[in-house]
Design an enzyme around this catalytic site. Structure first.
Site, short mmCIF file in Angstrom:
data_model
loop_
_atom_site.label_atom_id
_atom_site.label_comp_id
_atom_site.label_asym_id
_atom_site.label_seq_id
_atom_site.Cartn_x
_atom_site.Cartn_y
_atom_site.Cartn_z
N SER A 193 -13.69 61.15 85.10
CA SER A 193 -15.03 60.59 85.57
C SER A 193 -15.11 59.25 86.10
CB SER A 193 -16.32 61.02 84.55
OG SER A 193 -17.55 60.40 84.99
N GLY A 220 -12.30 51.09 82.76
CA GLY A 220 -12.23 50.68 84.02
C GLY A 220 -13.07 51.21 85.06
N ILE A 221 -13.88 50.53 85.92
CA ILE A 221 -14.54 51.17 86.93
C ILE A 221 -14.44 50.13 88.17
CG2 ILE A 221 -16.54 51.49 87.85
CD1 ILE A 221 -17.69 52.34 84.90
N GLY A 222 -13.93 50.73 89.16
CA GLY A 222 -13.52 49.80 90.58
C GLY A 222 -12.57 49.10 90.57
N CYS A 269 -9.91 52.61 94.97
CA CYS A 269 -11.35 52.74 94.56
C CYS A 269 -12.22 51.82 95.25
CB CYS A 269 -11.33 52.55 93.18
SG CYS A 269 -12.94 52.91 92.45
N GLY A 291 -6.81 50.94 85.87
CA GLY A 291 -6.85 50.20 87.12
C GLY A 291 -6.38 48.59 86.90
N GLY A 292 -6.59 47.89 87.87
CA GLY A 292 -6.39 46.65 88.12
C GLY A 292 -5.02 46.10 87.90
N TYR A 294 -1.08 58.14 99.68
CA TYR A 294 -1.85 58.19 98.38
C TYR A 294 -3.28 57.76 98.79
CZ TYR A 294 -3.37 55.49 93.88
OH TYR A 294 -3.94 55.19 92.73
N TRP A 295 -4.30 58.85 98.12
CA TRP A 295 -5.68 58.93 98.16
C TRP A 295 -6.32 58.99 96.93
CZ3 TRP A 295 -2.07 62.63 99.67
CH2 TRP A 295 -2.21 63.81 98.89
N ARG A 328 -15.67 64.52 89.77
CA ARG A 328 -15.48 63.19 89.21
C ARG A 328 -16.82 62.34 89.14
NH1 ARG A 328 -12.85 58.20 89.27
NH2 ARG A 328 -11.46 57.93 87.79
#
Length: 500
Positions: free
Chosen positions: A262, A312-314, A319, A359-360, A405-406, A418
């Protein structure tokens, strides 16, 4: 009035590690990257450990069964993507679990009445050169022979030649029976210079194969992540909609750990999933949750029963959640705060809930920074999407090889589950892009290189384990000018490469 966070939201690129004292014992060969995957109580050990702090993202363009096998060989773990039918996801999980069980179920089978052309088609489909010939062409039929690449020559044989005319017949085979142990099977293989040993029951029905390459694989991959039955370990992603049907199927297929996939995990929907798992399976089934970016979100999921929490978000390369919705947080800041909450929770309850940085990551050294800031392991998408083992196509763009890559929130994936907020069953707008990443070759070569940098940096910091790094690392903020200073500057490079 809204709550304002006055501290800037920072990324890994804004920090550097300061070297610590390195003893003579502090060499890369002595560094252990073993790290807990799931929660444990003080004084006890986690039931599942990773041998390297890497997991692959729950994405269509990253984690299928091929990626899972390749990463498990190196000591990490893949989470098979959940944006597919329950049946196909369970099949992927089952294929990983059967890939190296010592005794491998045959998935390349043919009947004696088939032809050489059928053999070639099957080889193209499976990639396997060893084919079992059974009376009915099934994986459990009566074994009547074996075909390997040494049994035929395409240039000198008609494509219509029957398999029974060129196979190695059963009477010429060396085989084991149902009482044969794995050690005995490997001894037979080595003593007779075989590539594989078929295992049959008392009725000559094929049960499985033992392959020489699996023995060699274990010797060449000492960090490989295997369960008590010597099978590769694998995870699987689930959603907050069909979890009641998906989870039992994945457990039946052999999934070692689950993770709720999610974009934002601080929700009642994730609480419901965790409650379902605990009520139905207790602590037997391991399940991670997320994503969150602050201590409050972490504590919520920990108290709901999560075995690990994803942070992690964004921050992912594909993303665009921050751009579309204006929510998220710099990954470094998020990890630092959640790690602090994790440690406070451990002090209060005696339960350690690992956190996963998702992420990041742009450069390899960001992996070390994430660990030093408190992450127990990382989940990587773009990183793994570049390799041969990812499920996407390799394409040539302007003379350069790239891999597709998507994102799961792209129009291509349309993984609305998600981003589910309990509304209509659709993706209202995109939160991910469809893109390309530079092709990088094999997973093994790249992971080895990346982790050699991590081990070397840990030695520079005087640390031989991840817990030591988390406790003793010294981390400093850097200015924009010091970032420029850190790369090649004021020189003309001989290979004329660009400084990115």
């Amino acid at each position: 009035m809204a709550i304002f966070m006055n501290e800037p939201s920072r990324t890994f690129g804004e920090y550097l590690l300061i070297p610590g004292y390195s003893s003579a014992n502090c060499i890369p060969a002595n560094v252990s990257l073993k790290t807990p995957l799931v929660k444990f109580k003080k004084g006890e050990e986690a039931e599942i450990f990773l041998n390297i702090p890497m997991t692959s993202a729950i994405m269509q363009s990253v984690s299928d069964d091929k990626m899972a096998v390749a990463l498990a060989r190196e000591g990490g773990l893949s989470f098979i993507y959940g944006s597919q039918s329950i049946e196909s996801q369970a099949e992927m999980v089952a294929r990983v679990k059967s890939y190296r069980a010592g005794f491998v179920n045959s998935d390349s089978n043919i009947s004696p009445e088939s032809t050489l052309n059928d053999i070639l088609v099957l080889k193209e489909k499976t990639g396997h050169s060893t084919v079992a010939v059974t009376d009915d062409g099934s994986a459990t039929g009566k074994l009547v022979g074996i075909v390997t690449s040494r049994d035929y020559r395409v240039s000198r044989m008609s494509p219509d030649t029957k398999v029974k005319e060129f196979m190695t017949p059963f009477e010429d085979l060396i085989y084991g029976d149902e009482t044969t142990t794995l050690k005995e099977a490997n001894d037979i293989i080595w003593e007779n210079k075989l590539n594989c040993l078929p295992i049959i029951d008392k009725n000559q029905k094929l049960m499985s194969f033992v392959f020489r390459k699996d023995y060699n694989s274990h010797k060449n991959n000492e960090l490989e992540l295997i369960d008590s039955s010597k099978r590769y370990m694998v995870g699987a992603g689930i959603n907050t909609r069909d979890y009641a049907q998906r989870i039992p199927a994945l457990i039946e297929a052999g999934a070692d750990v689950l993770c709720i996939d999610s974009s934002e995990g601080y929700s009642e929907w994730q609480k419901r999933v965790l409650e379902f798992v605990r009520e139905k399976y207790g602590d037997k089934v391991k399940i991670g949750a997320g994503n969150v970016v602050d201590g409050e979100g972490f504590r919520f999921l920990a108290e709901c029963g999560a075995d690990f929490v994803k942070v992690g978000i964004g921050g992912g390369a594909i993303c665009i959640t921050r751009e579309q919705k204006g929510i998220g947080r710099g990954q470094a800041t998020a990890i630092i705060e959640v790690a602090k909450a994790r440690d406070e929770y451990y002090k209060e309850t005696g339960v350690y809930v690992p956190i996963c940085s998702d992420g990041g990551i742009v450069h390899d050294y960001h992996i070390t920074l994430a660990l030093a800031m408190g992450a127990d392991f990382l989940m990587l998408g773009r990183y793994f999407a570049r390799f041969d083992e990812s499920p996407t196509k390799k394409v040539n763009i302007n003379g350069n090889f790239m891999k597709e890559y998507w994102g799961e929130g792209s129009a291509r994936a349309r993984n609305w589950q998600r981003y589910d907020l309990g509304g209509a069953e659709k993706l209202s707008f995109e939160e991910g892009v469809d893109s390309f990443v530079p092709y990088a070759g094999s997973l093994k070569d790249n992971v080895s290189l990346s982790l050699s940098k991590v081990r070397s940096t840990m030695c520079n910091c005087g640390c031989l384990t991840i817990p030591e790094l988390q406790k003793n690392a010294k981390i400093t903020l850097v200015s924009s000018t010091s970032i420029v200073e850190g790369g090649a500057h004021d020189v003309l490079l001989k290979d004329n490469r660009q400084i990115l």
